[in-house]
Design an enzyme around this catalytic site. Structure first.
Site, PDB file in Angstrom:
ATOM      1  NE  ARG A  76      -3.394   2.150   2.801  1.00  0.00           N
ATOM      2  CZ  ARG A  76      -4.261   2.548   3.790  1.00  0.00           C
ATOM      3  NH1 ARG A  76      -4.167   1.772   5.060  1.00  0.00           N
ATOM      4  NH2 ARG A  76      -5.036   3.507   3.820  1.00  0.00           N
ATOM      5  CB  ILE A  77       1.666   3.645  -2.505  1.00  0.00           C
ATOM      6  CG1 ILE A  77       2.367   2.513  -3.291  1.00  0.00           C
ATOM      7  CG2 ILE A  77       2.488   4.982  -2.449  1.00  0.00           C
ATOM      8  CD1 ILE A  77       3.756   2.260  -2.714  1.00  0.00           C
ATOM      9  CG  ASN A 122       3.776  10.970   0.383  1.00  0.00           C
ATOM     10  OD1 ASN A 122       3.462  11.249  -1.094  1.00  0.00           O
ATOM     11  ND2 ASN A 122       4.027  11.961   1.118  1.00  0.00           N
ATOM     12  N   PRO A 123       1.991   8.790  -2.683  1.00  0.00           N
ATOM     13  CG  PRO A 123       0.111   8.176  -3.883  1.00  0.00           C
ATOM     14  CD  PRO A 123       0.633   8.809  -2.611  1.00  0.00           C
ATOM     15  CD  GLN A 170      13.963   6.404  -1.842  1.00  0.00           C
ATOM     16  OE1 GLN A 170      13.910   7.803  -1.525  1.00  0.00           O
ATOM     17  NE2 GLN A 170      14.931   5.469  -1.940  1.00  0.00           N
ATOM     18  CE  LYS A 214       4.558  -6.676   0.308  1.00  0.00           C
ATOM     19  NZ  LYS A 214       4.648  -7.521  -0.906  1.00  0.00           N
ATOM     20  CB  VAL A 262       9.886   2.650  -2.293  1.00  0.00           C
ATOM     21  CG1 VAL A 262       8.648   2.355  -2.672  1.00  0.00           C
ATOM     22  CG2 VAL A 262      10.023   3.849  -1.625  1.00  0.00           C
ATOM     23  N   GLY A 263      12.989   2.077  -0.768  1.00  0.00           N
ATOM     24  CA  GLY A 263      14.436   1.930  -0.383  1.00  0.00           C
ATOM     25  C   GLY A 263      14.999   2.154  -1.458  1.00  0.00           C
ATOM     26  CD  GLU A 264      20.184   1.837  -1.020  1.00  0.00           C
ATOM     27  OE1 GLU A 264      20.832   0.621  -1.617  1.00  0.00           O
ATOM     28  OE2 GLU A 264      20.884   2.302  -0.381  1.00  0.00           O
TER      29      GLU A 264
END
Length: 214
Positions: A98-99, A101-102, A108, A171, A173-175
């Site tokens: 679930r995103i 903050n799109p 990112q 979840k 989105v990191g790298e």
């Protein structure tokens, strides 16, 4: 450890796995400090090589993979004479639960894909062989992507409802945008030139010399 703790000739005999600590190339007893080197343990057992196998599982839901995932597609242009590589298009699609903050998530991912361009084609830390110090520790010598290097980049987020990862289904989105981009650019270069990159960043001379040797 069983080779040592189960061998009467070993100073570790009878200690059990929980009573032994490994450090500095030796096994040490926790109760009295006696130790034995790995090579001595293997030699007494008549072995030159010891192989161990194990399996790990995620605590809580070991049968489910709950990581973010995605795919990146790259288009490159390669100068056939100079071996110069330009990325002309990048498209990435990512599923990260679930995103919330799109805009932030997309930013990112876009930043990670730009970083992937640098990883694949530009960024390289060079060291002095005598001192070990960096020789390109400034932006004059350490090259990073700028606006002119960032082509048309598109980052898509794929809706994913994961009720198992946590209460909100979130979840990271990191790298994740970086690693897929590097591989996609490497594969695109191979598709364009027939030369499989063996290291990053991809140097133009590696393509030119490989083409000459072929």
């Amino acid at each position: 450890m069983d080779l040592a703790t189960g061998d009467p000739a070993s100073p570790l005999f009878g200690a059990g796995n929980s009573g032994v600590t490994a450090r500095g190339g030796r096994l040490h007893r926790n109760d009295d400090g006696r130790s034995e080197a790995y090579e001595d343990i293997l030699a007494r057992a008549g072995l030159e090589l010891l192989r161990g196998e194990g399996a790990g599982a995620r605590e809580g839901q070991p049968t489910r993979a709950m990581f973010s995932h995605g795919a990146v597609f790259a288009e490159v242009l390669v100068d056939p004479d100079l071996g110069q590589i330009r990325v002309s298009r990048l498209v990435g699609a990512f599923a990260a639960g679930r995103i919330i903050n799109p805009r932030l998530a997309r930013s990112q991912l876009l930043g990670g894909m730009v970083w992937g361009i640098g990883f694949a084609l530009q960024e390289e830390a060079l060291h002095d062989a005598r001192t070990g110090r960096f020789t390109n520790n400034d932006l004059a010598g350490y090259h990073i992507p700028v606006n002119a290097d960032a082509p048309m980049i598109e980052a898509l987020t794929v809706h994913e409802n994961d009720p198992f990862v946590n209460a909100l289904g979130i979840k990271g989105v990191g790298e994740i945008g970086v690693t897929g981009t590097v591989g996609a650019i490497g594969n695109a270069v191979w598709h364009a030139t027939g030369v499989r990159p063996e290291r990053f960043p991809i140097h133009p001379e590696s393509l030119v010399l490989s083409g000459e040797s072929a």
